[in-house]
Design a protein around this motif. Structure first.
Motif, PDB file in Angstrom:
ATOM      1  N   SER A  43       0.822  -1.215   0.000  1.00  0.00           N
ATOM      2  CA  SER A  43       0.000   0.000   0.000  1.00  0.00           C
ATOM      3  C   SER A  43       0.854   1.261   0.000  1.00  0.00           C
ATOM      4  CB  SER A  43      -0.920   0.008   1.226  1.00  0.00           C
ATOM      5  OG  SER A  43      -1.769  -1.112   1.241  1.00  0.00           O
ATOM      6  N   GLN A  44       2.007   1.213   0.683  1.00  0.00           N
ATOM      7  CA  GLN A  44       2.936   2.339   0.737  1.00  0.00           C
ATOM      8  C   GLN A  44       2.242   3.615   1.212  1.00  0.00           C
ATOM      9  OE1 GLN A  44       5.792   2.120  -2.840  1.00  0.00           O
ATOM     10  NE2 GLN A  44       3.984   0.987  -3.543  1.00  0.00           N
ATOM     11  N   GLY A  45       1.463   3.464   2.255  1.00  0.00           N
ATOM     12  CA  GLY A  45       0.655   4.571   2.752  1.00  0.00           C
ATOM     13  C   GLY A  45       1.414   5.464   3.708  1.00  0.00           C
ATOM     14  N   TRP A  46       2.433   6.125   3.210  1.00  0.00           N
ATOM     15  CA  TRP A  46       3.192   7.061   4.031  1.00  0.00           C
ATOM     16  C   TRP A  46       3.451   8.336   3.242  1.00  0.00           C
ATOM     17  CZ3 TRP A  46       5.695   1.983   3.754  1.00  0.00           C
ATOM     18  CH2 TRP A  46       6.392   1.786   2.553  1.00  0.00           C
ATOM     19  N   TYR A  90       3.962  10.903   8.183  1.00  0.00           N
ATOM     20  CA  TYR A  90       2.505  10.743   8.233  1.00  0.00           C
ATOM     21  C   TYR A  90       2.102   9.382   7.682  1.00  0.00           C
ATOM     22  CZ  TYR A  90       1.337  15.565   9.471  1.00  0.00           C
ATOM     23  OH  TYR A  90       1.180  16.759  10.133  1.00  0.00           O
ATOM     24  N   ALA A  91       1.077   8.792   8.287  1.00  0.00           N
ATOM     25  CA  ALA A  91       0.525   7.519   7.828  1.00  0.00           C
ATOM     26  C   ALA A  91      -0.837   7.761   7.192  1.00  0.00           C
ATOM     27  CB  ALA A  91       0.404   6.547   8.997  1.00  0.00           C
ATOM     28  N   PRO A 120      -3.165  -1.551  13.202  1.00  0.00           N
ATOM     29  CA  PRO A 120      -3.182  -0.467  12.204  1.00  0.00           C
ATOM     30  C   PRO A 120      -1.861  -0.436  11.426  1.00  0.00           C
ATOM     31  CG  PRO A 120      -2.776   0.433  14.382  1.00  0.00           C
ATOM     32  CD  PRO A 120      -3.018  -1.038  14.573  1.00  0.00           C
ATOM     33  N   TYR A 121      -1.789  -1.228  10.371  1.00  0.00           N
ATOM     34  CA  TYR A 121      -0.521  -1.388   9.673  1.00  0.00           C
ATOM     35  C   TYR A 121      -0.039  -0.124   8.979  1.00  0.00           C
ATOM     36  CZ  TYR A 121       0.079  -6.255  10.768  1.00  0.00           C
ATOM     37  OH  TYR A 121       0.287  -7.420  11.449  1.00  0.00           O
ATOM     38  N   TRP A 122      -0.906   0.854   8.766  1.00  0.00           N
ATOM     39  CA  TRP A 122      -0.434   2.117   8.209  1.00  0.00           C
ATOM     40  C   TRP A 122       0.523   2.798   9.200  1.00  0.00           C
ATOM     41  CZ3 TRP A 122      -5.427   0.469   8.654  1.00  0.00           C
ATOM     42  CH2 TRP A 122      -6.147   0.884   9.795  1.00  0.00           C
ATOM     43  N   LEU A 123       0.293   2.597  10.494  1.00  0.00           N
ATOM     44  CA  LEU A 123       1.212   3.127  11.503  1.00  0.00           C
ATOM     45  C   LEU A 123       2.469   2.273  11.587  1.00  0.00           C
ATOM     46  CD1 LEU A 123      -1.284   3.960  14.393  1.00  0.00           C
ATOM     47  CD2 LEU A 123      -0.470   5.475  12.579  1.00  0.00           C
ATOM     48  N   GLY A 171       5.196  10.847  13.844  1.00  0.00           N
ATOM     49  CA  GLY A 171       6.270  11.460  14.607  1.00  0.00           C
ATOM     50  C   GLY A 171       7.152  12.299  13.707  1.00  0.00           C
ATOM     51  N   VAL A 172       8.217  12.829  14.302  1.00  0.00           N
ATOM     52  CA  VAL A 172       9.106  13.752  13.602  1.00  0.00           C
ATOM     53  C   VAL A 172      10.543  13.283  13.778  1.00  0.00           C
ATOM     54  CG1 VAL A 172       9.793  16.168  13.351  1.00  0.00           C
ATOM     55  CG2 VAL A 172       7.496  15.608  14.191  1.00  0.00           C
TER      56      VAL A 172
END
Length: 208
Positions: A43-46, A90-91, A120-123, A171-172
């Motif tokens: 998905s590469q949701g970042w 960001y996720a 929550p795999y996006w995280l 996070g940063v």
């Protein structure tokens, strides 16, 4: 540097030199590493927001700092604010839900809107990208810190930086060069040994 030395040598920096420059090509190389993290369904949701210019970083700090901390001053905050580059991770949860509604991932007969995500795999996936970025920074000779933004300030940060709704701030990462070694929890708490956190065959069981 070999991987084992890289991992064992990585640590967090809490006080940065204000007079250093991190070249864009190094930042791009680090982000390329982050983009190679594994992801569910590919998905590469970042998404990553890079802040380099002083006014960009000040916009972030103004939005990220709770009023009480801004009023009283904070030694940690002063040390980290000097970092010349900030990378916000960001996720994208909607990207994962959309991916798993596609034909090759959707469950037969299931409602695409009723997806069960116990983790929550996006995280998770975004965090793995952050780890790759931190290791890459170490290899590139940079110092780095991964830190969180107070939950009360997430909305203000996203609004200030024009981040679309639906993206979650994981996070940063602060990048630069260390000015002064400042101890953290790793100096006051012992590292758990492999034997303490490894279970063989069942939880609590030692290796036979």
């Amino acid at each position: 540097m070999d991987l084992a030395r890289l991992v064992r040598g990585r640590r967090m920096t809490r006080r940065f030199r204000p007079d250093t420059v991190v070249p864009d090509d190094i930042v791009l190389d680090l982000l390329d590493l982050a983009g190679r993290a594994p992801s569910a369904g590919f998905s590469q949701g970042w998404e990553y927001v890079v802040l380099r210019a002083p006014h960009e970083r000040e916009l972030f700090w103004a939005a990220a700092t709770p009023p009480a901390a801004a009023a009283t001053g904070d030694d940690w905050l002063a040390g980290v604010r000097a970092a010349p580059v900030l990378v916000l991770a960001y996720a994208d949860e909607p990207a994962y839900r959309a991916r798993y509604a596609e034909p090759d991932k959707a469950r037969p007969g299931a409602d695409p809107s009723d997806q069960d995500w116990p983790v929550p795999y996006w995280l998770t996936d975004t965090a793995m990208g952050v780890m790759l970025l931190l290791l890459g920074a170490r290899e590139a000779g940079l110092d780095a810190l991964f830190f969180g933004v107070p939950g009360s300030q997430h909305g203000a940060v996203s609004k200030a930086l024009g981040v679309p709704d639906g993206l979650a701030l994981v996070g940063v990462i602060a990048l630069g060069h260390e000015e002064q070694r400042v101890g953290g929890s790793a100096r006051t708490r012992p590292r758990r040994t492999v034997e303490q956190f490894t279970h063989w065959g069942a939880f609590g069981a030692p290796r036979a």
